[in-house]
Design an enzyme around this catalytic site. Structure first.
Site, PDB file in Angstrom:
ATOM      1  N   HIS A   1      -2.747   0.886   6.709  1.00  0.00           N
ATOM      2  CA  HIS A   1      -3.000   1.046   5.279  1.00  0.00           C
ATOM      3  C   HIS A   1      -2.812   2.508   4.896  1.00  0.00           C
ATOM      4  O   HIS A   1      -2.879   3.415   5.737  1.00  0.00           O
ATOM      5  CB  HIS A   1      -4.440   0.596   4.967  1.00  0.00           C
ATOM      6  CG  HIS A   1      -4.705   0.413   3.511  1.00  0.00           C
ATOM      7  ND1 HIS A   1      -3.958  -0.417   2.714  1.00  0.00           N
ATOM      8  CD2 HIS A   1      -5.649   0.962   2.701  1.00  0.00           C
ATOM      9  CE1 HIS A   1      -4.428  -0.389   1.478  1.00  0.00           C
ATOM     10  NE2 HIS A   1      -5.451   0.451   1.445  1.00  0.00           N
TER      11      HIS A   1
ATOM     12  N   CYS B   1       0.809  -1.220   0.000  1.00  0.00           N
ATOM     13  CA  CYS B   1       0.000   0.000   0.000  1.00  0.00           C
ATOM     14  C   CYS B   1       0.841   1.268   0.000  1.00  0.00           C
ATOM     15  O   CYS B   1       0.468   2.271  -0.622  1.00  0.00           O
ATOM     16  CB  CYS B   1      -0.957   0.001   1.190  1.00  0.00           C
ATOM     17  SG  CYS B   1      -0.132   0.004   2.819  1.00  0.00           S
TER      18      CYS B   1
ATOM     19  N   ASP C   1      -8.619   4.001  -3.456  1.00  0.00           N
ATOM     20  CA  ASP C   1      -7.677   3.030  -2.885  1.00  0.00           C
ATOM     21  C   ASP C   1      -7.018   2.262  -4.022  1.00  0.00           C
ATOM     22  O   ASP C   1      -7.552   1.254  -4.506  1.00  0.00           O
ATOM     23  CB  ASP C   1      -8.403   2.067  -1.945  1.00  0.00           C
ATOM     24  CG  ASP C   1      -7.425   1.196  -1.161  1.00  0.00           C
ATOM     25  OD1 ASP C   1      -6.218   1.254  -1.442  1.00  0.00           O
ATOM     26  OD2 ASP C   1      -7.879   0.462  -0.257  1.00  0.00           O
TER      27      ASP C   1
END
Length: 648
Positions: free
Chosen positions: A455, A411, A471
């Site tokens: 994250h 991420c 995302d």
């Protein structure tokens, strides 16, 4: 002045109890230290105890061990002094201290020194495990001190069961006073003394994001927070727990912009969905309070920044609870100020030329359609990129390397590269850090978010909608997820699903126990104290009133302790004490012994009235009279046990 008599040498039993207490006292410290140090100290303590059992360790060896352990502490934990460094040095000293335990005086010194260890561990962790280990060490120390007292007086050691009963009696005498102090002593907003900071930071969200900086956090499966929902619950994939928002990029790392927190919170138009929930944050020694995207207001004790990141008034050095309401936004800052737009488009010069060129090409293809560029980037990630934790540290042009060479990462890489790509295309963008997801613990019905759920995602600004969450990591195709943290946990082979089931059930249960401990003990604050007293008609007591109530009840508890101890002093002879207890048992049946009545005459009278238990009582009375008045000391311990066990 004549020299004092030398202290007697330790017998094997007393030495064993002393060393066992020192080992138990060391365990709470080992549980909070880095694994390498904990293992080294445990091995050293075991070796020192084994060598000291045979004889005295030479001074040069003890000095060498001391220097080696102190050097290990500063090598692993750094030279900065803090709570954790002090605890590590204390553990090192306690591991070597058994080398000097050869006499009764040495043993008492070791026991006193050992009791510092569990209390020092509470400066680092007030969890249930540390508490249980600390209590075990304290109780074992009481048993050991009793054993040393018997050895010093030359008396035969009491059986373990009787020593345990004596120790339990002492603990029971002091327990009411301890409970009064916990329940009634006024809760203070700040400690009475300053406690040094930690030398090693706890895992948690940071104000920066740089290559490889999140690996330690994402490899930790310890809980970061627990949440209880009062009403609707969002789907797990929609649980984005918002933390620090990162605006500034220097070509390698992202960081917050502190002066933005002084600006008023921008306008937010909430959607019809609202989540009402309470979270329990584990300690991080930082101020970051996470909330579901997006929080509607800052709870008491916190403040909301311009970018809706919450921060606590004080560092979160203990478990904390926060009641929050959140709602997914229909529009979030629909009007963007020019200075903020420039900040959300700013990129450092001389970095990532290929990414800039690609973004400019996409802008020419899409024209003014920002949404088309956003979707094009997500489609590219889904078609050609993979997810893995095994990536090398990048060079100068980190985003170029990720987008055009490796095309693999986690991420941190996806969020950073996507934000740079959007900014280069003229779309305001920023990085948001926090946690994503969570799972429901079946034992308590609450949701657990682990540290490894940390994250990073992206917020892009679109005309008319404001900031919109994107995302890019979630766009990776499932078949291109090569290496996850869950897979690494079971990389050693075996049935991973069975391991998850077996360890998961145990982990869920222990986490439920930990949550209950946090709630009942660590979470007992001033509000809970007032709520406990409200049913008694005592509402909103001031600290002075609480203190007065505590002093009054504590005086009664102390008076009770003095009475019980004085009663024991009046009957110091264990034989006489056991005999009087036996007499009281018969007195409850109306067969009590008169003050003037001799023991044998009383037993004969009871035997006539109760033929079943009378003969046994008569035999015990003869043995008692022979021991008490004829000086027959043979079988004293057995006689005391028989008197205690006898029941009419």
């Amino acid at each position: 002045m004549a020299d004092s008599a030398p202290s007697p040498a330790l017998d094997p039993s007393a030495r064993g109890w002393t060393l066992a207490t020192a080992g138990l006292a060391l365990l709470p410290l080992l549980s909070i230290l880095p694994l390498t140090l904990a293992a080294g100290f445990a091995i050293t303590a075991a070796c020192v105890a084994a060598l000291a059992w045979r004889g005295t360790l030479p001074g040069w060896l003890r000095l060498l061990l001391t220097l080696a352990m102190v050097g290990a502490v500063f090598t692993i934990m750094g030279t900065r002094l803090g709570r954790d460094t002090g605890c590590a040095l204390l553990a090192a000293m306690l591991a070597i201290k058994p080398a000097e335990a050869h006499t009764l005086r040495d043993a008492r010194s070791l026991l006193g020194f050992s009791l510092f260890a569990p209390f020092a561990a509470f400066l680092m962790d007030q969890g249930l495990l540390v508490m249980v280990l600390g209590l075990a060490a304290v109780l074992c120390a009481l048993l050991s001190l009793q054993r040393l007292a018997d050895a010093e007086n030359g008396a035969p050691p009491l059986p373990l069961r009787q020593r345990t009963m004596v120790m339990a009696r002492l603990v029971g005498i002091g327990l009411p006073l301890a409970l009064l102090a916990f329940w009634l002593f006024p809760r203070l907003g700040t400690p009475l003394w300053g406690v040094p900071e930690r030398a090693l930071a706890r895992p948690g969200l940071s104000d920066t994001m740089e290559p490889g900086g999140w690996l330690d956090l994402m490899a930790d499966d310890a809980p970061a927070l627990r949440a209880v929902f009062h009403g609707p619950v969002p789907a797990s994939e929609q649980m984005y727990w918002r933390g620090p928002v990162l605006w500034r990029f220097d070509g390698r790392s992202w960081s917050r912009t502190g002066w933005l927190d002084g600006l008023p919170v921008p306008e937010i138009r909430a959607s019809a969905t609202t989540w009402d929930y309470e979270i329990e944050l584990e300690p991080t020694d930082r101020r970051h309070v996470v909330a579901l995207d997006l929080p509607l207001a800052a709870p008491a004790g916190s403040r909301m920044g311009f970018d809706l990141a919450l921060s606590a008034a004080r560092p979160l050095s203990a478990p904390s609870r926060w009641r929050l309401r959140s709602s997914p936004p229909a529009a979030f800052e629909a009007e963007l100020r020019p200075i903020l737009r420039n900040m959300a488009l700013e990129l450092p010069a001389g970095f990532n030329p290929r990414t800039r060129a690609l973004a400019q090409q996409w802008r020419r293809d899409a024209g003014a359609d920002d949404a088309a560029i956003i979707e094009r980037a997500l489609a590219w990630i889904g078609a050609e990129f993979g997810y893995t934790m095994d990536v090398p540290l990048p060079g100068r042009h980190a985003v170029d390397e990720f987008l055009f060479q490796t095309r693999q990462g986690y991420c941190e890489h996806f969020a950073s590269a996507y934000t740079v790509l959007m900014r280069a295309a003229g779309i305001p963008a920023r990085v948001v850090t926090g946690y994503v997801g969570g799972y429901r613990n079946p034992y308590g019905g609450y949701w657990v978010v682990r540290r490894m759920d940390a994250h990073a995602w992206v917020e892009v600004w679109l005309d008319g909608r404001g900031w919109v969450r994107v995302d890019p990591t979630a766009a990776v195709a499932p078949e291109r997820i090569y290496d996850t943290l869950e897979q690494r946990r079971f990389a050693g082979g075996g049935d991973a699903d069975f391991g998850l089931l077996r360890l998961g059930n145990l982990g869920d249960f222990t986490d439920w126990i930990r949550r209950g401990w946090n709630d009942l003990v660590l979470g007992f604050d001033a509000n809970r104290q007032q709520a406990m007293l409200s049913p008694l008609g005592l509402h909103q007591l001031q600290p002075a009133q609480l203190l007065g109530m505590f002093v009054a009840l504590a005086a009664l508890a102390l008076a009770g302790m003095v009475w019980v101890l004085a009663r024991g002093e009046r009957e110091r002879d264990p034989l006489l004490r056991a005999w009087r207890q036996l007499c009281r048992r018969y007195a409850r049946l109306g067969l009590g012994r008169a003050t003037h009545e001799p023991a044998l005459a009383w037993a004969a009278r009871v035997a006539t009235a109760h033929p079943r238990s009378g003969p046994a009582l008569l035999a015990l009375s003869r043995r008692f009279a022979a021991s008490r008045y004829a000086g027959d000391q043979t079988g004293m311990r057995r006689l005391i046990d028989d008197l205690r066990r006898h029941r009419p």
